[in-house]
Motif scaffolding. Structure first.
Motif, mmCIF file in Angstrom:
data_model
loop_
_atom_site.group_PDB
_atom_site.id
_atom_site.type_symbol
_atom_site.label_atom_id
_atom_site.label_comp_id
_atom_site.label_asym_id
_atom_site.label_seq_id
_atom_site.Cartn_x
_atom_site.Cartn_y
_atom_site.Cartn_z
ATOM 1 N N ASN A 18 0.822 -1.211 0.000
ATOM 2 C CA ASN A 18 0.000 0.000 0.000
ATOM 3 C C ASN A 18 0.858 1.265 0.000
ATOM 4 O OD1 ASN A 18 -2.435 -1.354 -0.130
ATOM 5 N ND2 ASN A 18 -2.520 -1.604 2.089
ATOM 6 N N PHE A 19 1.715 1.342 -1.024
ATOM 7 C CA PHE A 19 2.531 2.536 -1.239
ATOM 8 C C PHE A 19 3.367 2.816 0.001
ATOM 9 C CE2 PHE A 19 2.386 7.335 -2.250
ATOM 10 C CZ PHE A 19 3.417 7.255 -3.159
ATOM 11 N N ILE A 20 3.248 4.009 0.618
ATOM 12 C CA ILE A 20 4.105 4.298 1.771
ATOM 13 C C ILE A 20 3.426 3.961 3.098
ATOM 14 C CG2 ILE A 20 5.555 6.006 0.664
ATOM 15 C CD1 ILE A 20 3.707 8.177 1.858
ATOM 16 N N PHE A 21 2.340 3.165 3.045
ATOM 17 C CA PHE A 21 1.668 2.842 4.311
ATOM 18 C C PHE A 21 2.530 1.896 5.142
ATOM 19 C CE2 PHE A 21 -0.904 0.327 7.134
ATOM 20 C CZ PHE A 21 -1.579 1.323 7.818
ATOM 21 N N ARG A 22 2.975 0.827 4.532
ATOM 22 C CA ARG A 22 3.804 -0.136 5.270
ATOM 23 C C ARG A 22 5.166 -0.213 4.604
ATOM 24 N NH1 ARG A 22 2.511 -3.075 9.043
ATOM 25 N NH2 ARG A 22 0.277 -2.976 8.628
ATOM 26 N N ILE A 23 6.140 0.454 5.203
ATOM 27 C CA ILE A 23 7.475 0.488 4.622
ATOM 28 C C ILE A 23 8.499 -0.011 5.641
ATOM 29 C CG2 ILE A 23 7.111 2.188 2.799
ATOM 30 C CD1 ILE A 23 7.652 4.421 4.664
ATOM 31 N N ARG A 24 9.732 -0.164 5.195
ATOM 32 C CA ARG A 24 10.728 -0.771 6.089
ATOM 33 C C ARG A 24 11.590 0.268 6.798
ATOM 34 N NH1 ARG A 24 11.228 -5.566 1.805
ATOM 35 N NH2 ARG A 24 10.159 -7.163 3.014
ATOM 36 N N GLU A 25 11.615 1.464 6.264
ATOM 37 C CA GLU A 25 12.327 2.568 6.922
ATOM 38 C C GLU A 25 11.348 3.730 6.965
ATOM 39 O OE1 GLU A 25 16.163 3.601 5.303
ATOM 40 O OE2 GLU A 25 16.043 5.625 6.110
ATOM 41 N N PHE A 26 11.078 4.234 8.152
ATOM 42 C CA PHE A 26 10.090 5.306 8.277
ATOM 43 C C PHE A 26 10.462 6.207 9.445
ATOM 44 C CE2 PHE A 26 8.004 3.170 11.848
ATOM 45 C CZ PHE A 26 8.360 1.853 11.620
ATOM 46 N N GLU A 27 9.734 7.312 9.545
ATOM 47 C CA GLU A 27 10.060 8.275 10.588
ATOM 48 C C GLU A 27 8.937 8.297 11.623
ATOM 49 O OE1 GLU A 27 12.443 12.465 10.306
ATOM 50 O OE2 GLU A 27 11.203 11.885 8.648
ATOM 51 N N GLN A 28 9.331 8.250 12.884
ATOM 52 C CA GLN A 28 8.328 8.295 13.953
ATOM 53 C C GLN A 28 8.427 9.588 14.751
ATOM 54 O OE1 GLN A 28 9.168 4.540 16.048
ATOM 55 N NE2 GLN A 28 7.111 3.899 15.449
ATOM 56 N N MET A 29 7.306 9.989 15.283
ATOM 57 C CA MET A 29 7.266 11.129 16.217
ATOM 58 C C MET A 29 6.666 10.544 17.492
ATOM 59 S SD MET A 29 5.827 14.104 13.654
ATOM 60 C CE MET A 29 4.189 13.422 13.461
ATOM 61 N N GLU A 30 7.484 10.430 18.517
ATOM 62 C CA GLU A 30 7.015 9.735 19.724
ATOM 63 C C GLU A 30 7.200 10.581 20.975
ATOM 64 O OE1 GLU A 30 7.082 5.128 19.135
ATOM 65 O OE2 GLU A 30 9.137 5.795 19.373
ATOM 66 N N ILE A 31 6.268 10.394 21.896
ATOM 67 C CA ILE A 31 6.382 11.017 23.222
ATOM 68 C C ILE A 31 6.216 9.907 24.246
ATOM 69 C CG2 ILE A 31 5.477 12.799 24.800
ATOM 70 C CD1 ILE A 31 3.757 13.700 22.285
ATOM 71 N N GLU A 32 7.130 9.848 25.186
ATOM 72 C CA GLU A 32 6.923 8.975 26.348
ATOM 73 C C GLU A 32 6.564 9.928 27.481
ATOM 74 O OE1 GLU A 32 6.933 5.800 25.572
ATOM 75 O OE2 GLU A 32 7.752 6.306 23.604
ATOM 76 N N PHE A 33 5.325 9.849 27.922
ATOM 77 C CA PHE A 33 4.835 10.787 28.927
ATOM 78 C C PHE A 33 4.737 10.058 30.269
ATOM 79 C CE2 PHE A 33 1.818 13.716 30.926
ATOM 80 C CZ PHE A 33 2.415 14.935 30.591
ATOM 81 N N PHE A 34 5.613 10.463 31.203
ATOM 82 C CA PHE A 34 5.736 9.765 32.482
ATOM 83 C C PHE A 34 4.755 10.352 33.506
ATOM 84 C CE2 PHE A 34 9.739 9.447 30.237
ATOM 85 C CZ PHE A 34 10.014 8.082 30.314
ATOM 86 N N VAL A 35 3.991 9.463 34.135
ATOM 87 C CA VAL A 35 2.947 9.930 35.068
ATOM 88 C C VAL A 35 2.954 9.102 36.351
ATOM 89 C CG1 VAL A 35 1.475 10.622 33.121
ATOM 90 C CG2 VAL A 35 1.144 8.374 34.155
ATOM 91 N N ARG A 36 2.281 9.612 37.376
ATOM 92 C CA ARG A 36 2.089 8.796 38.590
ATOM 93 C C ARG A 36 1.185 7.618 38.205
ATOM 94 N NH1 ARG A 36 2.748 13.704 40.772
ATOM 95 N NH2 ARG A 36 4.285 13.679 42.459
ATOM 96 N N PRO A 37 1.508 6.396 38.683
ATOM 97 C CA PRO A 37 0.727 5.212 38.248
ATOM 98 C C PRO A 37 -0.782 5.395 38.404
ATOM 99 C CG PRO A 37 2.625 4.528 39.536
ATOM 100 C CD PRO A 37 2.623 6.031 39.565
ATOM 101 N N GLU A 38 -1.189 6.067 39.470
ATOM 102 C CA GLU A 38 -2.637 6.176 39.692
ATOM 103 C C GLU A 38 -3.298 7.184 38.751
ATOM 104 O OE1 GLU A 38 -0.243 6.947 41.781
ATOM 105 O OE2 GLU A 38 -0.604 8.858 42.791
ATOM 106 N N GLU A 39 -2.487 7.946 38.025
ATOM 107 C CA GLU A 39 -3.066 8.945 37.111
ATOM 108 C C GLU A 39 -3.013 8.480 35.657
ATOM 109 O OE1 GLU A 39 -0.987 12.619 37.843
ATOM 110 O OE2 GLU A 39 -1.923 12.881 39.810
ATOM 111 N N ASP A 40 -2.703 7.195 35.440
ATOM 112 C CA ASP A 40 -2.494 6.747 34.050
ATOM 113 C C ASP A 40 -3.726 6.912 33.168
ATOM 114 O OD1 ASP A 40 -3.828 4.649 35.308
ATOM 115 O OD2 ASP A 40 -2.823 3.088 34.139
ATOM 116 N N GLU A 41 -4.905 6.598 33.727
ATOM 117 C CA GLU A 41 -6.138 6.683 32.910
ATOM 118 C C GLU A 41 -6.410 8.119 32.462
ATOM 119 O OE1 GLU A 41 -8.663 4.578 31.773
ATOM 120 O OE2 GLU A 41 -7.186 2.989 32.132
ATOM 121 N N ILE A 42 -6.222 9.057 33.399
ATOM 122 C CA ILE A 42 -6.499 10.469 33.099
ATOM 123 C C ILE A 42 -5.606 10.929 31.955
ATOM 124 C CG2 ILE A 42 -6.321 12.845 33.996
ATOM 125 C CD1 ILE A 42 -6.736 11.631 36.803
#
Ligand code: ATP
Length: 450
Positions: free
Chosen positions: A192-216
């Motif tokens: 599917n063209f550039i939908f599934r490729i082997r080299e791609f660019e990601q934009m990621e955030i790892e957002f660290f929270v207190r365990p009890e606030e994970d749902e919020i």
């Protein structure tokens, strides 16, 4: 031609996307980005950064693409990051078992208790695990100690920097570490063209929270990211879907995940995933590195291991979604007033790779060319992306710009030489307005909302 084919054709013809190594026959799953593709990718990344760096507690980092084996033992990717591969014994075509089961190749025929190839009806092998990571070696000796991997996600570079950010930035929960960069996956069936490729660019955030606030925070990020697609990128709401991952879709580290799907012409599928990765990654890195990756909570005077909410988006899939969303065909009057078919990319002006085009009415009149170059220079000195074009009739030049989604075309004509005004033509209405050159920058900035 099907809509998808038309979009791919336009993308290749107009310099958005090319097949990589095409003169050597190409390599599946790799694409090059041409001048317009790069401009559009940059826009996507710029708007993503602007949106998240608006928050006071997000830190941007950059880490290597290659990581040592131990990193991916700790993250669980060596053990768990695989797809189930099935191969046809006759035509040797390979499939992902989950794609066959989902019916992506139609109903699978069974004969004598054996599944048959959807392409040639040959016998399929049993499924086996296929790890999606590309392996390499760091240094001259190919041994286990130097075994390394191209990252399959940018996230692990973030987790191993958790302590560095805590210490150097004096970060306090909740906070996020973000990264944009290349990731690699040796996909079994790039398609599917550039939908599934082997080299791609990601934009990621790892957002660290207190365990009890994970749902919020999980809900916060799902809403914030969804709104980015509609309000900032201007993607039509009816083409976006929130998909809650089922138990068997969840990655090895996730407690819960909601994907943002775009309705591509071939099917609706993921452009971004938001996952609750719990304390899985930090715990695993603590275990493998023997480093203390806990957080000291000033409030309770206790140590804790934060939970992580991860919004993870792919730049190429978003670019593809933008092309599909913007693609349109209509009829507009030509120079003689006769209706003519045109192809137009209706990008939101702020996202268009080229925002303004400047034309002299005729290409053989020196004063018109000089004035047009002067106007081009004024706009080019600002943050607006502008191009100059003097070839072909004005009608043809308008069509060329419509096809790549340029929202405004400025023409310098004989009246310009008398009263210092130009015509500005709107891509969507095709209406023209006369604007003074002295006011052109303010006018464009207002229209482009920049
Ligand atoms: P899929 O199920 O489609 O293989 P995934 O669920 O494994 O994808 P994630 O691990 O959630 O994908 O990756 C986050 C984002 O990275 C995806 O939403 C997508 O935009 C992008 N991405 C992942 N794999 C690819 C790929 N092979 N080609 C292009 N983009 C990708």
């Amino acid at each position: 031609m099907e809509k998808l084919e038309k979009i791919i054709n336009l993308a290749e013809r107009r310099g958005f996307v090319f097949k990589s190594y095409e003169i050597y026959g190409g390599v599946g799953g790799f694409y090059d980005f041409g001048p317009l593709g790069v401009l559009l990718k940059n826009k996507i990344k710029e708007l993503w950064l602007k949106d998240i760096l608006n928050m006071p507690n997000i830190y941007l980092i950059e880490t290597p693409i290659i990581g040592p084996r131990v990193l991916y033992e700790a993250s669980g990717h060596i053990e768990n990051f695989y797809d189930r591969l099935v191969e046809c014994k006759s035509c040797h075509k390979r499939f992902r078992e989950d794609h066959l089961l989902k019916g992506e190749y139609g109903e699978i025929e069974i004969k004598d208790n054996k599944a048959l190839c959807p392409l040639c009806k040959g016998e399929l092998t049993e499924a086996r695990n296929f790890n999606l990571m590309f392996k390499t070696f760091v240094g001259p000796v190919e041994e286990l100690a130097s075994e390394s991997y191209l990252r399959p996600e940018t996230a692990q570079g973030i987790f191993v920097n958790f302590k560095n950010i805590l210490n150097s930035m004096r970060a306090k929960l909740p906070f996020g570490i973000a990264q944009i960069g290349k990731s690699f996956r040796n996909e079994i069936t790039p398609k599917n063209f550039i939908f599934r490729i082997r080299e791609f660019e990601q934009m990621e955030i790892e957002f660290f929270v207190r365990p009890e606030e994970d749902e919020i925070w999980f809900n916060f990020w799902v809403e914030k990211r969804f709104k980015w697609y509609t309000d900032i990128l201007g993607i039509k709401k009816e083409n976006l879907v929130k998909h809650i991952q089922s138990e068997d879709e969840l990655a090895h580290y996730a407690k819960k995940a909601i994907d943002i799907y775009y309705r591509f012409p071939f099917k609706e599928d993921e452009i971004e995933g938001i996952a609750n990765r719990t304390d899985y990654d930090l715990k695993r890195h603590m275990e493998f590195s023997k480093e203390d990756l806990t957080y000291f909570d000033e409030k309770t005077k206790t140590k804790l291991i934060p939970y992580v909410i991860e919004p993870s988006a792919g730049v190429e899939r978003i670019l593809f979604a933008l092309l599909c969303d913007a693609y349109d065909e209509d009829e507009v009057p030509n120079e003689k007033g006769k209706l003519e078919k045109r192809t137009v990319l209706r990008f939101k002006p702020a996202i268009a790779p080229v925002q303004v085009a400047v034309f002299p009415l005729l290409s053989n009149r020196k004063p018109l060319i000089e004035k047009a170059k002067e106007v081009f220079g004024i706009i080019n000195n600002s943050s607006i992306i502008v191009i100059y074009d003097e070839t072909g009739s004005i009608g043809k030049r308008y069509r060329r710009q419509d096809e790549i989604g340029t929202p405004f075309c400025i023409t310098i004509d004989f009246q310009t030489l008398e009263d210092n005004t130009v015509t500005v033509r709107d891509r969507d209405t095709t209406k023209q307005e006369r604007i003074s050159i002295n006011e052109i920058l303010d006018y464009l900035k207002d229209k482009l909302k920049i």
